[in-house]
Design a protein around this motif. Structure first.
Motif, PDB file in Angstrom:
ATOM      1  N   UNK A 196       0.905  -1.213   0.081  1.00 15.38           N
ATOM      2  CA  UNK A 196       0.001  -0.206   0.007  1.00 15.38           C
ATOM      3  C   UNK A 196       0.853   1.434  -0.058  1.00 15.38           C
ATOM      4  N   UNK A 197       0.558   1.994  -0.790  1.00 10.58           N
ATOM      5  CA  UNK A 197       1.377   3.382  -1.069  1.00 10.58           C
ATOM      6  C   UNK A 197       0.414   4.609  -0.737  1.00 10.58           C
ATOM      7  N   UNK A 198       0.915   5.455   0.276  1.00  8.92           N
ATOM      8  CA  UNK A 198      -0.095   6.751   0.404  1.00  8.92           C
ATOM      9  C   UNK A 198       0.654   7.988  -0.295  1.00  8.92           C
ATOM     10  N   UNK A 199      -0.068   8.544  -1.075  1.00 11.45           N
ATOM     11  CA  UNK A 199       0.566   9.504  -1.875  1.00 11.45           C
ATOM     12  C   UNK A 199       0.945   9.265  -3.197  1.00 11.45           C
ATOM     13  N   UNK A 200      -0.127   9.754  -4.118  1.00  8.92           N
ATOM     14  CA  UNK A 200      -0.109   9.379  -5.412  1.00  8.92           C
ATOM     15  C   UNK A 200       0.536  10.590  -6.512  1.00  8.92           C
ATOM     16  N   UNK A 201       1.534  11.146  -5.929  1.00 11.38           N
ATOM     17  CA  UNK A 201       2.345  12.175  -6.668  1.00 11.38           C
ATOM     18  C   UNK A 201       3.395  11.606  -7.538  1.00 11.38           C
ATOM     19  N   UNK A 202       4.094  12.475  -7.922  1.00 10.50           N
ATOM     20  CA  UNK A 202       5.193  11.710  -8.989  1.00 10.50           C
ATOM     21  C   UNK A 202       5.965  10.615  -8.253  1.00 10.50           C
ATOM     22  N   UNK A 203       6.259  10.859  -6.841  1.00  7.11           N
ATOM     23  CA  UNK A 203       7.135   9.931  -6.089  1.00  7.11           C
ATOM     24  C   UNK A 203       6.198   8.780  -6.093  1.00  7.11           C
ATOM     25  N   UNK A 204       5.113   8.523  -5.435  1.00 10.53           N
ATOM     26  CA  UNK A 204       4.296   7.531  -5.557  1.00 10.53           C
ATOM     27  C   UNK A 204       3.956   6.766  -6.623  1.00 10.53           C
ATOM     28  N   UNK A 205       3.410   7.439  -7.741  1.00 13.27           N
ATOM     29  CA  UNK A 205       3.164   6.660  -9.033  1.00 13.27           C
ATOM     30  C   UNK A 205       4.504   6.045  -9.396  1.00 13.27           C
ATOM     31  N   UNK A 206       5.648   6.686  -9.086  1.00 18.88           N
ATOM     32  CA  UNK A 206       6.890   5.923  -9.690  1.00 18.88           C
ATOM     33  C   UNK A 206       7.179   4.580  -8.954  1.00 18.88           C
ATOM     34  N   UNK A 207       7.054   4.771  -7.762  1.00 22.31           N
ATOM     35  CA  UNK A 207       7.115   3.666  -7.050  1.00 22.31           C
ATOM     36  C   UNK A 207       6.155   2.426  -7.334  1.00 22.31           C
ATOM     37  N   UNK A 208       4.917   3.115  -7.574  1.00 22.67           N
ATOM     38  CA  UNK A 208       3.912   1.800  -8.093  1.00 22.67           C
ATOM     39  C   UNK A 208       4.237   1.258  -9.315  1.00 22.67           C
ATOM     40  N   UNK A 209       4.868   2.019 -10.216  1.00 24.73           N
ATOM     41  CA  UNK A 209       5.060   1.048 -11.458  1.00 24.73           C
ATOM     42  C   UNK A 209       6.210   0.367 -11.349  1.00 24.73           C
ATOM     43  N   UNK A 210       7.132   0.715 -10.704  1.00 27.12           N
ATOM     44  CA  UNK A 210       8.339  -0.190 -10.463  1.00 27.12           C
ATOM     45  C   UNK A 210       7.663  -1.722  -9.712  1.00 27.12           C
ATOM     46  N   UNK A 211       6.857  -1.367  -8.683  1.00 23.84           N
ATOM     47  CA  UNK A 211       6.396  -2.477  -8.126  1.00 23.84           C
ATOM     48  C   UNK A 211       5.515  -3.337  -8.882  1.00 23.84           C
ATOM     49  N   UNK A 212       4.862  -2.775  -9.622  1.00 24.35           N
ATOM     50  CA  UNK A 212       3.627  -3.395 -10.605  1.00 24.35           C
ATOM     51  C   UNK A 212       4.450  -4.356 -11.599  1.00 24.35           C
ATOM     52  N   UNK A 213       5.657  -3.852 -12.081  1.00 18.98           N
ATOM     53  CA  UNK A 213       6.555  -4.559 -13.079  1.00 18.98           C
ATOM     54  C   UNK A 213       6.970  -5.816 -12.406  1.00 18.98           C
ATOM     55  N   UNK A 214       7.309  -5.797 -11.195  1.00 14.55           N
ATOM     56  CA  UNK A 214       7.801  -6.597 -10.495  1.00 14.55           C
ATOM     57  C   UNK A 214       6.746  -7.604  -9.812  1.00 14.55           C
ATOM     58  N   UNK A 215       5.587  -7.494 -10.353  1.00 14.54           N
ATOM     59  CA  UNK A 215       4.187  -8.187 -10.349  1.00 14.54           C
ATOM     60  C   UNK A 215       3.945  -8.328  -9.066  1.00 14.54           C
ATOM     61  N   UNK A 216       4.000  -7.152  -8.141  1.00 13.62           N
ATOM     62  CA  UNK A 216       3.446  -6.904  -6.885  1.00 13.62           C
ATOM     63  C   UNK A 216       2.055  -6.412  -6.908  1.00 13.62           C
ATOM     64  N   UNK A 217       1.133  -6.754  -5.689  1.00 12.07           N
ATOM     65  CA  UNK A 217      -0.188  -6.033  -5.831  1.00 12.07           C
ATOM     66  C   UNK A 217      -0.272  -4.704  -5.132  1.00 12.07           C
ATOM     67  N   UNK A 218      -0.348  -3.962  -5.830  1.00 15.28           N
ATOM     68  CA  UNK A 218      -0.196  -2.551  -5.347  1.00 15.28           C
ATOM     69  C   UNK A 218      -1.646  -1.772  -5.067  1.00 15.28           C
ATOM     70  N   UNK A 219      -1.805  -0.833  -3.924  1.00 16.69           N
ATOM     71  CA  UNK A 219      -2.826  -0.116  -3.952  1.00 16.69           C
ATOM     72  C   UNK A 219      -2.159   1.409  -3.658  1.00 16.69           C
ATOM     73  N   UNK A 220      -2.735   2.365  -4.214  1.00 17.90           N
ATOM     74  CA  UNK A 220      -2.458   3.723  -4.157  1.00 17.90           C
ATOM     75  C   UNK A 220      -3.422   4.584  -3.545  1.00 17.90           C
ATOM     76  N   UNK A 221      -2.932   5.459  -2.372  1.00 15.40           N
ATOM     77  CA  UNK A 221      -4.043   5.813  -1.271  1.00 15.40           C
ATOM     78  C   UNK A 221      -3.750   7.416  -1.654  1.00 15.40           C
ATOM     79  N   UNK A 222      -4.528   8.199  -2.213  1.00 10.84           N
ATOM     80  CA  UNK A 222      -4.358   9.807  -2.564  1.00 10.84           C
ATOM     81  C   UNK A 222      -5.767  10.444  -2.001  1.00 10.84           C
TER      82      UNK A 222
END
Length: 219
Positions: A4-30
């Protein structure tokens, strides 16, 4: 892994993309509706909510996530989320972004933070690592500040040249993780010889850093 990632600004979205590429289940809270851009990371689950509100985290089933990343641009919000994630939801791993280096001292286990990431500190460390030879440079803090990832570049005239790794008299709470030599990444073995110019990466507790300097011939 569920993250789970809190904060969907540039930093949060970048982290999410990297984790998704590694096939993790990601939730963004904004919290800000204008930052909820599902098309930017369509593979993630998006939640429009305030990550500092207990009811919002309960609705998002935060207790089902193994890792929480507090990546907002507000240090106060990151601390509150870290504490709630650890104490109320039993999240096993909490990583928090430090925006203002002056607040870094707050990001420890008392606020539920397992790993604090300070961009200014990391950039400064990378600059030091690039230009420092014959000195110990902290690259990252681990385990609530109890240990650091540190780097030492051996000078060309190091007295350790030609000696095997086993000759390093390391202090108790320090471990040699890897040796970087040119383009090679070497997993150190007891009989591997050291060379001038080697970059040595250690994990060491803060208390033994002076002893580590002595062990590698820096003092």
């Amino acid at each position: 892994m569920r993250v789970a990632i809190a904060g969907a600004g540039a930093v949060g979205r970048s982290i999410a993309r990297e984790l998704v590429r590694s096939e993790h289940d990601v939730m963004l809270i904004e919290r800000k509706l204008e930052h909820v851009e599902q098309e930017s990371v369509p593979e993630a689950t998006w939640v429009h909510a305030d990550a500092c509100e207990l009811s919002s985290l309960e609705a998002a089933s935060l207790e089902t996530y193994e890792v929480v990343i507090a990546a907002t641009g507000d240090d106060k919000a990151n601390l509150v989320l870290s504490l709630l994630a650890k104490t109320e939801f039993g999240v096993s791993r909490v990583v928090a972004r430090v925006n203002d280096p002056r607040n870094e001292w707050l990001f420890d286990e008392s606020w539920g933070v397992d790993v604090a990431v300070s961009t200014p500190r990391m950039l400064a460390s990378l600059v030091e690592e690039a230009v420092s030879v014959g000195d110990l440079v902290r690259l990252m803090t681990l385990r609530q500040g109890q240990a650091n990832l540190v780097e030492v570049t051996l000078p060309d005239n190091t007295p350790l040249a030609g000696k095997p790794v086993r000759k390093l008299q390391l202090p108790r709470d320090a471990a040699l993780v890897t040796i970087l030599r040119g383009g090679r990444v070497i997993v150190p073995q007891q009989d591997d010889p050291l060379e001038g110019g080697d970059e040595l990466l250690f994990v060491a507790s803060v208390d033994v850093e002076d002893d580590l300097r002595t062990a590698v011939g820096l003092s």
